[in-house]
Motif scaffolding. Structure first.
Motif, PDB file in Angstrom:
ATOM      1  N   GLN A 141     -14.888  -6.899 -19.774  1.00 59.55           N
ATOM      2  CA  GLN A 141     -14.085  -7.113 -18.573  1.00 59.55           C
ATOM      3  C   GLN A 141     -12.593  -7.110 -18.900  1.00 59.55           C
ATOM      4  O   GLN A 141     -11.786  -6.523 -18.180  1.00 59.55           O
ATOM      5  N   ILE A 175     -10.734 -12.406  -5.603  1.00 59.06           N
ATOM      6  CA  ILE A 175      -9.353 -11.913  -5.551  1.00 59.06           C
ATOM      7  C   ILE A 175      -8.511 -12.974  -4.856  1.00 59.06           C
ATOM      8  O   ILE A 175      -8.975 -13.598  -3.895  1.00 59.06           O
ATOM      9  N   LYS A 184     -16.203  -8.147   7.410  1.00 60.14           N
ATOM     10  CA  LYS A 184     -16.661  -8.732   6.158  1.00 60.14           C
ATOM     11  C   LYS A 184     -15.617  -9.668   5.540  1.00 60.14           C
ATOM     12  O   LYS A 184     -15.944 -10.620   4.841  1.00 60.14           O
ATOM     13  N   LYS A 185     -14.362  -9.374   5.829  1.00 56.77           N
ATOM     14  CA  LYS A 185     -13.289 -10.190   5.227  1.00 56.77           C
ATOM     15  C   LYS A 185     -13.368 -11.642   5.689  1.00 56.77           C
ATOM     16  O   LYS A 185     -12.964 -12.546   4.964  1.00 56.77           O
ATOM     17  N   GLU A 217     -19.762  -9.200 -22.542  1.00 57.33           N
ATOM     18  CA  GLU A 217     -19.311  -8.834 -21.189  1.00 57.33           C
ATOM     19  C   GLU A 217     -17.873  -9.296 -20.912  1.00 57.33           C
ATOM     20  O   GLU A 217     -17.134  -8.630 -20.198  1.00 57.33           O
ATOM     21  N   GLU A 218     -17.514 -10.446 -21.498  1.00 60.41           N
ATOM     22  CA  GLU A 218     -16.151 -10.934 -21.268  1.00 60.41           C
ATOM     23  C   GLU A 218     -15.117  -9.985 -21.874  1.00 60.41           C
ATOM     24  O   GLU A 218     -14.091  -9.687 -21.265  1.00 60.41           O
ATOM     25  N   THR A 226     -21.018  -9.410  -2.530  1.00 62.47           N
ATOM     26  CA  THR A 226     -21.752  -8.208  -2.948  1.00 62.47           C
ATOM     27  C   THR A 226     -21.460  -7.835  -4.404  1.00 62.47           C
ATOM     28  O   THR A 226     -22.249  -7.175  -5.055  1.00 62.47           O
ATOM     29  N   GLN A 227     -20.301  -8.253  -4.893  1.00 61.72           N
ATOM     30  CA  GLN A 227     -19.938  -7.924  -6.286  1.00 61.72           C
ATOM     31  C   GLN A 227     -20.479  -8.963  -7.266  1.00 61.72           C
ATOM     32  O   GLN A 227     -20.557  -8.730  -8.458  1.00 61.72           O
ATOM     33  N   ARG A 229     -15.609 -13.444   3.519  1.00 63.28           N
ATOM     34  CA  ARG A 229     -15.007 -13.612   2.199  1.00 63.28           C
ATOM     35  C   ARG A 229     -13.998 -14.752   2.181  1.00 63.28           C
ATOM     36  O   ARG A 229     -13.748 -15.359   1.158  1.00 63.28           O
ATOM     37  N   LEU A 248     -21.337  -1.138   6.574  1.00 60.69           N
ATOM     38  CA  LEU A 248     -20.052  -0.492   6.846  1.00 60.69           C
ATOM     39  C   LEU A 248     -19.890   0.775   6.026  1.00 60.69           C
ATOM     40  O   LEU A 248     -19.362   1.779   6.506  1.00 60.69           O
ATOM     41  N   GLY A 290     -13.041  -4.868   9.345  1.00 58.85           N
ATOM     42  CA  GLY A 290     -12.493  -6.103   8.784  1.00 58.85           C
ATOM     43  C   GLY A 290     -13.466  -7.279   8.823  1.00 58.85           C
ATOM     44  O   GLY A 290     -13.186  -8.341   8.265  1.00 58.85           O
ATOM     45  N   LYS A 348     -19.719 -18.260 -14.036  1.00 60.41           N
ATOM     46  CA  LYS A 348     -18.507 -18.556 -14.810  1.00 60.41           C
ATOM     47  C   LYS A 348     -17.509 -19.313 -13.937  1.00 60.41           C
ATOM     48  O   LYS A 348     -16.812 -20.211 -14.399  1.00 60.41           O
ATOM     49  N   PHE A 357      -5.749  -0.080   8.970  1.00 59.43           N
ATOM     50  CA  PHE A 357      -6.648  -0.726   8.041  1.00 59.43           C
ATOM     51  C   PHE A 357      -6.932   0.245   6.922  1.00 59.43           C
ATOM     52  O   PHE A 357      -7.087   1.430   7.145  1.00 59.43           O
ATOM     53  N   HIS A 379     -15.642  -1.986  -1.706  1.00 57.53           N
ATOM     54  CA  HIS A 379     -15.539  -3.364  -1.244  1.00 57.53           C
ATOM     55  C   HIS A 379     -16.137  -3.568   0.143  1.00 57.53           C
ATOM     56  O   HIS A 379     -16.240  -4.689   0.619  1.00 57.53           O
ATOM     57  N   ASP A 416     -19.206  -3.688   2.778  1.00 55.94           N
ATOM     58  CA  ASP A 416     -20.630  -3.955   2.567  1.00 55.94           C
ATOM     59  C   ASP A 416     -21.452  -2.756   3.029  1.00 55.94           C
ATOM     60  O   ASP A 416     -20.949  -1.841   3.669  1.00 55.94           O
ATOM     61  N   GLN A 454       0.829  -1.199   0.000  1.00 49.31           N
ATOM     62  CA  GLN A 454       0.000   0.000   0.000  1.00 49.31           C
ATOM     63  C   GLN A 454       0.861   1.246   0.000  1.00 49.31           C
ATOM     64  O   GLN A 454       1.632   1.475   0.933  1.00 49.31           O
ATOM     65  N   PHE A 486     -16.135 -11.883  -2.843  1.00 50.28           N
ATOM     66  CA  PHE A 486     -16.970 -10.726  -2.501  1.00 50.28           C
ATOM     67  C   PHE A 486     -18.396 -10.979  -2.991  1.00 50.28           C
ATOM     68  O   PHE A 486     -18.684 -10.719  -4.161  1.00 50.28           O
ATOM     69  N   CYS A 545     -13.854 -14.387 -13.609  1.00 47.56           N
ATOM     70  CA  CYS A 545     -14.914 -13.566 -13.006  1.00 47.56           C
ATOM     71  C   CYS A 545     -15.031 -12.226 -13.733  1.00 47.56           C
ATOM     72  O   CYS A 545     -14.047 -11.526 -13.934  1.00 47.56           O
ATOM     73  N   LEU A 546     -16.275 -11.883 -14.105  1.00 50.11           N
ATOM     74  CA  LEU A 546     -16.484 -10.652 -14.873  1.00 50.11           C
ATOM     75  C   LEU A 546     -16.808  -9.466 -13.983  1.00 50.11           C
ATOM     76  O   LEU A 546     -17.001  -8.367 -14.468  1.00 50.11           O
ATOM     77  N   SER A 547     -16.920  -9.693 -12.697  1.00 46.90           N
ATOM     78  CA  SER A 547     -17.357  -8.569 -11.858  1.00 46.90           C
ATOM     79  C   SER A 547     -16.430  -8.321 -10.677  1.00 46.90           C
ATOM     80  O   SER A 547     -16.849  -7.741  -9.689  1.00 46.90           O
ATOM     81  N   ASP A 548     -15.193  -8.755 -10.786  1.00 45.28           N
ATOM     82  CA  ASP A 548     -14.210  -8.502  -9.721  1.00 45.28           C
ATOM     83  C   ASP A 548     -14.670  -9.035  -8.373  1.00 45.28           C
ATOM     84  O   ASP A 548     -14.374  -8.447  -7.333  1.00 45.28           O
TER      85      ASP A 548
END
Lengths: 308, 792
Positions: B596, A109, A269-270, B592-593, A61-62, A273, B779, A267, A68, B768, B774, B776, A18, A59, A103-106
Motif C-alpha cells: 500500500q 478519505i 452513495k456519498k 500488504e502494508e 465497497t472498498q 459514506r 450506479l 451522489g 486496521k 458532478f 468509487h 457502487d 478538479q 467507502f 487503511c490498505l484499501s483506500d
C-alpha cells in the motif's frame, strides 16, 4: 476550525480541485471546490461539501475488513457493528485522518483540506495553456464558495492577477455587500435558482429565496455576465407554474442564458459514506422528452437554454 | 451493383473475416525448399527473387466475393511461416499462433514445418546472430532475453517495403522495369563495383516481371470463372476484375478502382516476401487523390462507392498476418499488423494536405470498426474544424483511432536526424508513420529497429547485485547490495543500464549484418533510391533510414519505483531497504502494508515534479548513452526510441515485483509516457503536462502516449471542442503521439472486476464527477447503460 479560514483569507477549506472541468463554464477549466454551504438541499450531489470542517468519507465497497482502522483510531470513533461490520460514530470522529493512512484499501478519505491561497493558485496555473487554447479558466464552486468570503476574495484576486478568466458558481445566498466585493473579480457568474416559491424553497433548501432572487437583480443591475442554472428535479421544481415563474423572472431581467441540470442520483452513495440520511424521497429519473418540454417552455421566454 | 446490395455484401465479407479461423499455409515453405534446392550456388538476391517468381507462378489462387482480388496465401485468412528468420520455436509449439489467435496444425503442415526446420535450423538469421554474438561477445542472447532484459524480436525481422507510391502508380511496373533495364544497360559487369549492382538489377527484374505474371494469372482465373458464371451481374463483375488485373500493376491505373487493386497487389506481394509491418498504405489519401478526382470529374464514381471500395480494401488488409513468434502474440489480440495509413499532414509547400479522401477513409473506418489499417492523423494548426470533428466522431466509437501525431515535431525530427544527410524541407514534410508510432520519410526510407529494452529490469538487477531473482542467474555486473543513499542506488541502476544498453546495441548491429544474407529484392524495387544506387535495402539502398535504435520500455515503472524508494526508504525512512527487498521477493504476499505504501508513493503523470523529474532524468540518461553510439550497422545516424508496441506484456512476464507496487510477472506500463495503470489521478491535463515534458520528442524518434477517456468527456459539439483544445495544448507543449481510448461499456464492465487498473477513470456528468470505481454497483451499471446508449 472556522476561525482558521478567517486568517485574513490567506488559507481556507478546499475539498477538491478538479482539473479538466468541462461543465462548469466556458472552455477547459479548473474547478476549485470550497467547503461549507448555508443551504442543505435535499438532492445535493456533493453532501461532503456542506459542512465547513473536514469530514471522513468511508467507502464500504472498498473495505476489505482488515480492521486496521479499529486499531489506530484515537477517538474511539471506529467501532464494530453487531454483524461485525465497520461503524463510524460521527460524533466522536474528529476527521484526524490517522485511519486514512492506516487503511490498505483506500476505503477512507478525508474530505476537506486547509490550503493556502498561493498553493491553490499554483495548481490553477498549471493548466494555463489549456485555458488559452479553449477560452477556459478557473471556476470556484462548492459547497458555497462565498461561505468563505475572505479566502474566496484572495483566490479570485490571485487568479485574475495571473490573467485567468474567473467564474463563480454560487447559490446566491450571501449578503449583497459581501457578494458585491467578490464580484469585482469575477468574469462570469453561474447562479443557481432552485425554486421560485419562497415556501417551497425554504422546505427544500432550508432557506428563503428572497435574498437569492434580490442578488440576481443586483448582479444584472451591475452589468455582470450571468447564467442561471436550475437543478431540475422531477415532481419538485418542474411544474409548469414554477417553470413559467422562472421564465418570467429571468426574461424580465433580460438574462439571456439558462442551463438546466437534470437530476441524477450519482451522489446518493456519498450520504452513506458520510453517515448522513438522504432526505429526498425516491424521485424517478427524467425522460428525455420531459426535459425537452421544460426546455421548450423556457425557450418561449426568449431564453437560450442548454441542458448540461 | 447498387450500393445497398454492396453494403450487404461488405457486411458478409466483414462477418466472414471475423468468424473465420485463420489457417497456416505451408505452401510457401514447400516452394522455398524446392526453390532453394534449384538455386543452390546462386547469389542471395537471386535466390530470393527466384523464390518470389516461383510463388507468383505456382501459388494456389482463388477469387472470393471481394471485388479487390488477391490473397497472400491460399486461404482467405491464412498466414505463412517464415523459417528463414527463426524457426526452432515452431517445433516446440503445440498449436500455431497468429495475430488472430491459434490455429490447428495438420499432419501435413507439421511435416512441412519439420522439413523446413531441418533446412533452416542452422541457416536462420536468429541462429546465426546468436552464434556470432557468442563467438564475438561471449554472451548468450537466449539467456539474456529469457531473463526479460530485452525483447530481441528485431533479430528476427527484416527491413520492410516503404514504396514510393506516386511514382509507382504513375509509371506502372512496366515503367519501373524500363528504368531498371536502362540502369542495368549502363553497367559493365566486368567492373568490380558494377557487378553487385548488375546482380541486384537482375533480381529486381525477376521480381517485377513475376508480379505482372501473377496479376495475369488472376485475370485468367477471373475469366474462367466468368465463363462458368450464370448470374449476369456476377459474370460482368468477374470480367471487370479480369480487365483490371490485365492492366495493373503493369500500367498506370485508369480508374480509382484499378488504383486500389494496384496498391493491394504491391502490399500482397510484400507480405509474401517478408511479412510484418511491410508495405504500409502510408499517405494513401495523397497518392490516390488524382485517381479519385479523375473519376469524379468523369462522373463514373460516387463518394458512397469510394467509401465502400475503401471498406473492402480495409477488409483485405485486416486479413493479412503471419505465423508469428510467441513473443509477438503475447498480449493476444493487441498484437497488430501495423498497416499504418496516415491522414492530414502538409503538402510539400507547407499547406494543409487534407482532401475529400481523408474524410472518406474515416467514414469507411467508422463503418468497418476493424483495427486495421491503423489510421493516424498528422495534426497541425491548419486542419479544418469539420475534419477534426470528423476525427472526434470516429474516436467516440471507442476504436481508439485516429491516433494524433504532431506534424511540426515530426518535421523537426527529420531535419534534426537527417540534417547531415542533406534532407530537404519538402522531404521532411512527407511524413508517414510506421512500426509502432515512429515517423519515416515517405517512399525513400528504410526501416529497421533494434531491441526493446526493459528499463525497470535494471532496478531489479541492481537490487540483487546483478542477479536475476526470478531464476538466480548472475547476468549483470555486480554493483554491491547495500545502498546508503538514493544516489548510490541511482548509480547502481545506471551501471546495470549502461552494461546492457551497450551490449544490446552491439548485438543488434551484428544481427543486421547477419540479415544481409536475406536481401529483399521486391521491397527494394519499390524504392527509387535503391534502383538509382543499384543496392538492396539491407545494403543501405534507401535514401534515409527511419531506423529505431534501442527502444526504452517501462521507464515510467523505473521512475515510479525509484520515486517510491527515494521517499519511503531514504527520505521518510518508513521502511528499510531490506524490508522492501523481502516484500518484493515474495511479491508482497504478507506485506500488504508495504504494498500500500508503494502504491501510495508519488507517481508519474500527475504533473508533480517529484516523479516526473526522475522520469525525465532517465530519458536523458538513455539519450546521452545512445549518443556515445549513435549509428546503425551501416554507419548512418539512428534514433533512440521510447515506445512499447506490445512488448510491455512480454517483458513484464519476466520481471518480478517492483517498488511501484506492480505485481510480479504482470505487464509493465505500456507506451513510453502513459501513466502506470490507475495512477494518474489528477485528470488528463495533468497527465498531458507530465507527458509533454519528460521526453524530448525531437531527439527521440517518438514518444508513445495512450490516454483513457470516458465518452462522457466527448459529448456534443462543446465536448468535442474542449477535447480538441486538449489535443492542441498537448501539441503546443511539444508532445508527439497521443491516442485516446474512449472507454466503452465493455471496458467499464472490466473495471468493475479489476478496479485497481481503472482508478483513474473519471465519469463526468454535469455538476458532478466521480471516479468510476468509487460508484457502487447499481450506479456503475447505470453508467454502463448510459455508455452503451451513447455509442449506439
Amino acid at each position: 476550525m472556522e476561525q482558521v479560514s478567517g486568517q485574513g483569507g490567506k488559507s481556507g477549506w478546499v475539498f477538491n480541485i478538479q482539473r479538466y472541468s468541462i461543465q462548469d463554464g466556458p472552455g477547459i477549466r479548473t474547478t476549485v471546490f470550497l467547503k461549507g454551504c448555508p443551504l442543505t438541499c435535499h438532492w445535493c450531489s456533493n453532501p461532503e461539501s456542506q459542512a465547513l470542517h473536514p469530514e471522513l468519507l468511508y467507502f464500504d465497497t472498498q473495505c476489505t475488513g482488515c480492521r486496521k482502522c479499529l486499531e489506530v483510531c484515537l477517538n474511539g470513533a471506529t467501532l464494530l457493528g453487531s454483524d461485525g461490520e465497520i461503524v463510524i460514530d460521527r460524533k466522536l470522529c474528529k476527521a484526524c485522518g490517522v485511519c486514512v493512512d492506516a487503511c490498505l484499501s483506500d476505503a477512507r478519505i478525508i474530505s476537506g483540506e486547509l490550503r493556502a491561497v498561493d498553493d491553490v493558485v499554483s495548481v490553477v496555473e498549471k493548466d494555463s495553456l489549456f485555458y488559452r487554447n479553449s477560452n477556459g479558466g478557473v471556476t470556484f464552486s462548492g459547497g458555497e464558495p462565498t461561505y468563505q468570503p475572505a479566502f474566496l476574495l484572495e483566490l479570485l484576486k490571485g487568479c485574475q492577477g495571473k490573467g485567468f478568466h474567473t467564474c463563480l458558481d454560487t447559490c446566491g445566498y450571501t449578503q449583497w455587500s459581501v457578494l458585491e466585493e467578490i464580484l469585482e473579480y469575477v468574469d462570469l457568474v453561474l447562479f443557481d435558482v432552485k425554486h421560485m416559491d419562497p415556501e417551497r424553497h425554504k422546505k427544500l433548501t432550508g432557506v428563503d429565496n428572497r435574498l437569492i432572487l434580490d442578488n440576481v437583480k443586483q448582479i444584472v443591475g451591475m452589468g455582470k455576465k450571468i447564467i442561471i442554472r436550475v437543478p431540475l428535479l422531477p415532481g419538485v421544481n418542474d411544474s409548469e407554474g414554477n417553470i413559467n415563474a422562472l421564465g418570467n423572472f429571468t426574461s424580465n431581467l433580460s438574462i439571456k442564458r439558462l442551463d438546466l441540470l437534470p437530476y441524477h442520483r450519482l451522489g446518493v452513495k456519498k450520504y452513506e459514506r458520510l453517515g448522513v440520511d438522504y432526505k429526498l424521497e425516491e424521485v424517478p429519473s427524467f425522460k428525455k422528452e420531459e426535459v425537452e418540454s421544460v426546455k421548450k417552455l423556457l425557450t418561449g421566454f426568449g431564453l437560450e437554454v442548454d441542458i448540461v | 451493383m447498387d450500393t445497398k446490395a454492396m453494403a450487404e455484401r461488405i457486411n458478409r465479407e466483414r462477418e466472414e473475416l471475423l468468424s473465420t479461423a485463420p489457417h497456416m499455409d505451408t505452401e510457401r515453405v514447400v516452394f522455398q525448399l524446392e526453390s532453394y534446392k534449384e538455386t543452390d550456388g546462386m547469389p542471395a538476391e537471386l535466390r530470393r527473387a527466384k523464390l518470389i517468381e516461383k510463388m507468383c507462378n505456382e501459388k494456389t489462387l482463388f477469387i472470393d466475393n471481394n471485388p479487390i482480388v488477391g490473397t497472400v496465401t491460399k486461404y482467405k485468412v491464412g498466414h505463412y511461416p517464415f523459417p528463414e528468420y527463426s524457426c526452432r520455436w515452431m517445433k516446440k509449439q503445440t498449436e500455431f499462433c497468429g495475430h488472430l489467435g491459434s490455429y490447428g496444425k495438420t499432419d501435413e503442415d507439421a511435416e512441412r514445418i519439420e522439413r523446413a526446420i531441418e533446412y533452416w535450423g542452422e541457416r536462420n538469421t536468429y541462429y546465426k546472430t546468436r552464434k556470432t554474438v557468442l563467438d564475438v561477445l561471449g554472451e548468450d542472447i537466449n539467456k539474456i532475453s529469457a531473463c526479460g532484459v530485452w525483447a530481441e524480436d528485431s533479430i528476427q525481422a527484416p527491413m520492410i517495403a516503404n514504396p514510393d507510391y506516386p511514382n509507382l502508380l504513375k509509371a506502372g511496373l512496366n515503367g519501373i522495369i524500363a528504368e531498371v533495364e536502362e540502369e542495368r544497360g549502363k553497367l559493365n559487369p566486368g567492373d568490380y563495383e558494377s557487378f553487385p549492382k548488375w546482380q541486384f538489377y537482375n533480381a529486381v527484374l525477376i521480381c517485377l516481371r513475376a508480379v505482372i505474371t501473377l496479376a495475369g494469372r488472376y485475370a485468367r482465373f477471373a475469366r474462367d470463372m466468368a465463363e462458368n458464371e450464370r448470374d449476369p451481374e456476377r459474370k460482368e463483375e468477374l470480367e471487370r476484375i479480369a480487365e483490371r488485373c490485365e492492366w495493373v500493376p503493369a500500367n498506370r491505373p485508369r480508374t480509382f478502382h484499378e488504383a486500389v487493386q494496384f496498391v493491394w497487389f504491391l502490399q500482397m506481394i510484400s507480405w509474401m516476401e517478408t511479412a510484418v509491418l511491410t508495405c504500409i498504405p502510408a499517405r494513401f489519401t495523397q497518392y490516390m487523390y488524382p485517381f479519385y478526382k479523375e473519376d469524379k470529374e468523369k462522373g463514373i464514381i460516387t463518394d458512397e462507392e469510394v467509401t465502400q471500395l475503401l471498406q473492402l480494401y480495409f477488409i483485405k488488409i485486416q486479413g493479412l498476418g503471419e505465423y508469428v513468434l510467441p513473443m509477438r502474440t503475447f498480449s493476444g489480440s493487441s498484437a497488430r499488423l501495423a498497416m499504418h495509413l496516415v491522414l492530414g499532414g502538409l503538402t510539400p509547400d507547407g499547406k494543409d494536405a487534407t482532401n475529400e479522401l481523408d474524410f472518406l477513409v474515416l467514414e469507411a473506418h467508422k463503418r468497418n470498426m476493424l483495427p486495421e489499417p491503423l489510421t493516424n492523423l498528422f495534426y497541425h494548426n491548419k486542419l479544418s474544424e469539420d475534419f477534426l470533428l470528423k476525427c472526434v466522431d470516429v474516436i467516440r466509437t471507442g476504436i481508439g483511432q485516429p491516433a494524433f501525431y504532431n506534424t511540426d515535431v515530426a518535421i523537426q525530427q527529420n531535419l534534426f536526424h537527417h540534417g547531415s544527410e542533406g534532407i530537404t524541407l519538402e522531404e521532411a514534410r512527407n511524413l508517414t508513420i510506421w512500426g509502432c508510432v515512429q515517423n519515416a520519410v515517405c517512399g525513400c526510407s528504410d526501416t529497421l529497429w533494434e531491441g526493446f529494452f526493459n528499463m525497470p529490469k535494471m532496478l531489479e538487477l541492481a537490487l540483487n547485485n546483478g542477479k536475476d531473482p526470478l531464476n538466480g542467474r548472475q547476468i549483470g555486473p555486480q554493483n554491491g547490495s547495500s545502498f546508503e543513499s538514493y544516489q548510490e542506488l541511482h548509480e547502481a541502476v545506471k551501471k546495470q543500464f549502461e552494461h546492457f544498453f551497450s551490449l544490446l546495441r552491439s548485438v543488434n548491429r551484428i544481427s543486421w549484418n547477419v540479415m544481409r544474407d536475406i536481401p529483399v529484392p521486391w521491397a527494394s524495387s519499390l524504392n527509387p533510391e535503391c534502383i538509382r544506387k543499384g543496392k538492396d535495402l539491407h545494403e543501405g539502398g534507401a535514401k534515409y533510414s527511419a531506423g529505431s535504435s534501442t527502444v526504452a520500455v517501462g521507464t515510467v515503472d523505473l521512475a515510479n519505483s525509484l520515486a517510491a524508494m527515494k521517499k519511503l526508504v531514504f527520505e521518510e525512512k518508513k521502511i528499510t531497504l531490506e524490508q522492501l527487498k523481502e516484500a518484493l521477493a515474495v511479491d508482497f504476499k504478507g506485506f500488504e502494508e508495504i504494498l500500500q505504501m508503494c502504491l501510495d508513493a508519488p507517481k508519474y503523470g500527475n504533473n508533480d515534479a517529484y516523479t516526473d523529474s526522475i522520469t525525465k532524468e532517465w530519458y536523458d540518461i538513455f539519450w546521452h548513452k545512445h549518443r556515445e553510439f549513435p549509428d546503425d550497422f551501416l554507419g548512418r545516424p539512428i534514433k533512440p526510441e521510447a515506445l512499447s508496441v506490445t512488448t510491455h506484456a512480454f517483458l513484464g512476464s519476466n520481471t518480478g515485483a517492483l517498488p511501484n507496487g506492480r505485481k510480479a510477472r504482470t505487464a509493465i506500463t505500456d507506451a513510453s509516457v502513459s501513466a502506470q495503470p490507475g495512477t494518474d489521478t489528477h485528470g488528463p491535463t495533468a497527465l498531458i503536462n507530465s507527458a509533454a515534458q519528460v521526453l524530448d520528442c525531437v531527439r527521440f524518434g517518438a514518444n508513445h502516449f495512450n490516454v483513457k477517456f470516458h465518452p462522457s468527456a466527448l459529448e456534443g459539439l462543446e465536448g468535442a471542442r474542449k477535447f480538441l483544445a486538449l489535443v492542441k495544448t498537448y501539441m503546443d507543449l511539444g508532445g508527439y503521439h497521443i491516442q485516446f481510448n474512449c472507454v466503452g461499456a465493455d471496458k467499464l464492465k472490466e473495471a468493475q472486476f479489476h478496479p485497481e487498473d481503472y482508478r483513474d477513470l473519471v465519469v463526468r456528468v454535469a455538476g458532478f464527477s466521480a471516479f468510476f470505481i468509487h460508484l457502487d454497483k447499481p450506479l456503475q451499471d447505470e453508467i454502463i447503460k448510459r455508455t452503451e446508449l451513447k455509442l449506439d
